[in-house]
Design a protein around this motif. Structure first.
Motif, short mmCIF file in Angstrom:
data_model
loop_
_atom_site.label_atom_id
_atom_site.label_comp_id
_atom_site.label_asym_id
_atom_site.label_seq_id
_atom_site.Cartn_x
_atom_site.Cartn_y
_atom_site.Cartn_z
N VAL A 24 -4.88 -2.31 -2.40
CA VAL A 24 -5.71 -1.45 -1.56
C VAL A 24 -6.42 -2.28 -0.49
CG1 VAL A 24 -7.66 0.17 -1.52
CG2 VAL A 24 -6.02 0.25 -3.39
N GLN A 25 -6.87 -3.46 -0.85
CA GLN A 25 -7.54 -4.34 0.10
C GLN A 25 -6.61 -4.71 1.26
OE1 GLN A 25 -8.68 -8.38 -1.25
NE2 GLN A 25 -10.74 -7.85 -0.55
N ALA A 26 -5.36 -5.01 0.92
CA ALA A 26 -4.38 -5.36 1.96
C ALA A 26 -4.13 -4.19 2.90
CB ALA A 26 -3.08 -5.81 1.31
N ILE A 27 -4.04 -2.99 2.36
CA ILE A 27 -3.84 -1.79 3.19
C ILE A 27 -5.07 -1.56 4.07
CG2 ILE A 27 -3.59 0.72 3.12
CD1 ILE A 27 -1.99 0.28 0.47
N GLU A 28 -6.25 -1.73 3.48
CA GLU A 28 -7.50 -1.53 4.23
C GLU A 28 -7.59 -2.47 5.43
OE1 GLU A 28 -12.30 -1.58 3.22
OE2 GLU A 28 -10.94 -2.96 2.21
N GLN A 29 -7.09 -3.69 5.26
CA GLN A 29 -7.20 -4.69 6.32
C GLN A 29 -6.09 -4.57 7.36
OE1 GLN A 29 -7.28 -8.28 3.98
NE2 GLN A 29 -9.45 -8.07 3.45
N ASN A 30 -5.13 -3.71 7.11
CA ASN A 30 -4.03 -3.51 8.06
C ASN A 30 -4.53 -2.62 9.22
OD1 ASN A 30 -1.68 -2.64 9.41
ND2 ASN A 30 -0.46 -2.98 7.55
N LYS A 31 -4.44 -3.12 10.41
CA LYS A 31 -4.97 -2.39 11.58
C LYS A 31 -4.28 -1.04 11.79
CE LYS A 31 -6.45 -6.54 14.07
NZ LYS A 31 -6.23 -7.39 15.26
N LYS A 32 -3.06 -0.92 11.28
CA LYS A 32 -2.34 0.35 11.42
C LYS A 32 -3.07 1.49 10.72
CE LYS A 32 1.74 -0.05 9.84
NZ LYS A 32 3.16 -0.10 9.45
#
Length: 235
Positions: free
Chosen positions: A61-69
Motif C-alpha cells: 500500500v505504501q508503494a502504491i501511495e507513493q506512486n504519482k499516478k
C-alpha cells in the motif's frame, strides 16, 4: 501437550497462523517449565507468519501511495495503511505478551533466554516499521532495550559462532541501520559478530557450522552493502 503440538503443526501446514499461535500459547501457559527447542522453533515460525501478511500489505500500500499516478487516492491509501498498522501492532503485542509473561519467566538456560529477549526486540522492531510519533519512539526504545539485554546475555554465555548469538547480531545491526539510521553502529555490531565467529570457526561441529554459516553470509552481505553506502557518502 503432544496433541496441541501436533495441532500447531497442522495449523502451520494449513496456513492458519492465528490458530497456530493460539495452540502454542496454550502450550507455554500450561507448561510448568520452559518448552523444548522444537516448540521454541514452532513459536518462531508461528509468530513470524502471524505478522508477515500485514508487513507485506503495508509495504504494498505504501508503494502504491507513493506512486504519482495514484496521487488522487493518497488519502485513502494513508487511511488503509493506518488500519494495517493497527493490526500489525496488535499482533506484535500479542507475541510480546506471550514471550514476556509465559516464556521468559520460565527460561533457565541462557540459550533460551537470549532467544526470547531477541524475539521481544524483533517484535518491537516490526511494530516500529509502521509506527509514527510517540508510538515510534516508545517501541524503538523498547526494541533497543531488549536487544541490548539479549546481547549482554549472549556475549556472557554463548559461543561466538552460536546461531542464536549470530542471529541476534544480524537483527540488532539491522535495527541500528533501519530504525536508528546509524550505519556506523550497524557495521560495528556486524563486524564484531563476524570476527568472533571467524576466530572460533575451527571449533564448530558440523551442525553448528551449517546453522552459523547461513547467518554469517547475511551478516557479510549487509556489512558489504552498508560500507559501500558509507564510502559513497564520504565521496
Amino acid at each position: 501437550m503432544e496433541t496441541k503440538i501436533f495441532m500447531a503443526r497442522v495449523a502451520d501446514q494449513s496456513e492458519r497462523y492465528e490458530d497456530m499461535v493460539d495452540f502454542l500459547k496454550e502450550i507455554v501457559v500450561e507448561s510448568s517449565e520452559d518448552v523444548t527447542s522444537d516448540v521454541r522453533n514452532l513459536l518462531s515460525v508461528g509468530f513470524k507468519n502471524l505478522i508477515s501478511a500485514q508487513r507485506s500489505a503495508y509495504k504494498t500500500v505504501q508503494a502504491i501511495e507513493q506512486n504519482k499516478k495514484y496521487a488522487e487516492y493518497s488519502e485513502d491509501c494513508a487511511s488503509y495503511k493506518e488500519k494495517i498498522s493497527e493490526e500489525l501492532a496488535k499482533n506484535c503485542q500479542k507475541v510480546i505478551d506471550i514471550v514476556n509473561n509465559d516464556c521468559l519467566p520460565k527460561s533457565k538456560e541462557e540459550e533460551a533466554r537470549v532467544f526470547y529477549l531477541k524475539m521481544v526486540g524483533d517484535y518491537y522492531r516490526y511494530t516500529a516499521e509502521t509506527a509514527t510519533g510517540s508510538k515510534l519512539e516508545e517501541v524503538t526504545e523498547n526494541a533497543a532495550k531488549f536487544y541490548q539485554q539479549a546481547t549482554e546475555a549472549a556475549e556472557k554465555e554463548l559461543k561466538p559462532f552460536n546461531s542464536n548469538r549470530l542471529g541476534l547480531a544480524l537483527n540488532y545491526s539491522v535495527f541500528w541501520y533501519e530504525l536508528k539510521n546509524d550505519s556506523s553502529k550497524a557495521c560495528e555490531i556486524a563486524e564484531k559478530a563476524l570476527n568472533g565467529a571467524r576466530d572460533e570457526i575451527d571449533n564448530m561441529e558440523n551442525e553448528e557450522a551449517r546453522d552459523a554459516l547461513s547467518i554469517i553470509e547475511l551478516l557479510k552481505e549487509n556489512l558489504d552493502l552498508w560500507k559501500e553506502e558509507e564510502g559513497a557518502e564520504d565521496d
